[in-house]
Design a protein around this motif. Sequence first.
Motif: not given
Length: 501
Positions: A46-61
């Motif tokens: 739904r967004l404009g690139r891969f890995a913009k939600e939970s997988t994004a670097a600062w969205n997890n430790a």
Amino acid sequence: MRKAIVNRTPKPNYDIVLIGGGIMSATLATLLHEFDPNLNIAIFERLGRFAKESTAAWNNAGTGHSAFCELNYTPEKEDGTIDIVKAENIAEQFEISKQFWSYLVDKKYIQNPQEFINSCAHMSLVFGEKDAEYLRKRHTAMTESPLFSGMEFSTDHHQLREWIPLVMSKRNDSEILAATKMDLGTDVNFGALTRKMGRHLVEDSHVEVFLYHEVKDIDPREDGKWEITVKDRINNHKQEIVADFVFIGAGGYALPLLESSDIKESEGYGGFPVSGEWLVSYNQDLVEKHHAKVYTQATVDAPPMSVPHLDLRIIDGKKALLFGPFAGFSTKFLKEGSYLDLPESINTKNIRSLFGAWWHNIPLTKYLIQQVAMTKAQRIQHLREFIKDAKEEDWELKVAGQRVQIIKKDEKYGGKLEFGTEVVVNQRGTIASLLGASPGASTAVFAMLTVLEKCFPDKLHGEWKNKLLEMIPSYGQKLSDNAELTNQIRAYSKEKLKLKY
């Protein structure tokens, strides 16, 4: 990702549709394409690139969860012994991930592994005599397993100053501390890894990727296939497509999409959204004094995902320190979701589960309210339990990702809050969904193999078996029972992933 931008019109029929552009869908698509390059596969994000939600670097430790440092994976039983079963399982699952990533590097499907994985010692740190004794017993139990061979333990202040100088600075010599250390630990940028896999899928495979395309509904057909409503968010256009198999890897949105499918296996599931914040420092004087991920015990009533930890992060080649997480609350199921997500998820089939889970987790609700109300200065006070002389000006607040914890039916309480991940599959094996959070991304390969085992068992253990063993050499064997195989697998992934431990 030229193909994803140009190819705006999905075909009317696919063998397989994957929903979401995070690490789960990217992993499953890559596995399936390796098994059968002729499969007709589409990914909708739904967004404009891969890995913009939970997988994004600062969205997890970014912790390569291998159970080296996470104390909630090794509970103390009533008889005083330490249960390491969950720790062993998670450690094995992360070794499966490393083997798969090593295969991708070896095949040159992805380049420069240092851009997504780096060696970083994993440590557990506890305070006080009682917890120090627990950690000692934990170390003894864990080092009996080949998976944790080499784990060091110390209560000696001189040794601890060598391991964690920033944490030990200005500590009283009489203070009782204990720590374990595993040099095999890693820091992982799951966003960078997912985009590397996504680039490979777009440029070198037959998998079709559609960005800015949101799946709105999934309906069963009489012929056993699935009718999927997809919205092109740029052109505001909807269309129906048909798929033989559907995987829902849409993070927090997986739950409402699973419910829309009307499979009986989804009944009673609810979602409890939890957000979070980190304190982050880019002060290189501090960074150079801390080269580990240091986890401690969770406070009373805190969920396991809120275990305090002070971590080295390496993102896009830049080092920083992270402390947290501080829990937050939002009714959104995704960071870029809607505040109506939670209320719209409530229905007659899950309201008893939701109410039961809430009623029996009132201390957790109070904890979340207290966390949300904290000022930055109060957060810095918590940081000073780790870094005695932490200065507020060295740290900034960064919002972490949104997680939806699983709520399940429970005979006794009506509903039960689960902290973990779960694969839900219908009886025919034609639709699967991943629900939950940590350890999540770290064990993505194991989770997607679980999907394949449940949905394509004949192929996985038949015509796909040789390719599977090429990708995951240890598949079907238990590393915790085989020290030689464990060492071989780790030597292989160390070389391919250019780890430095």
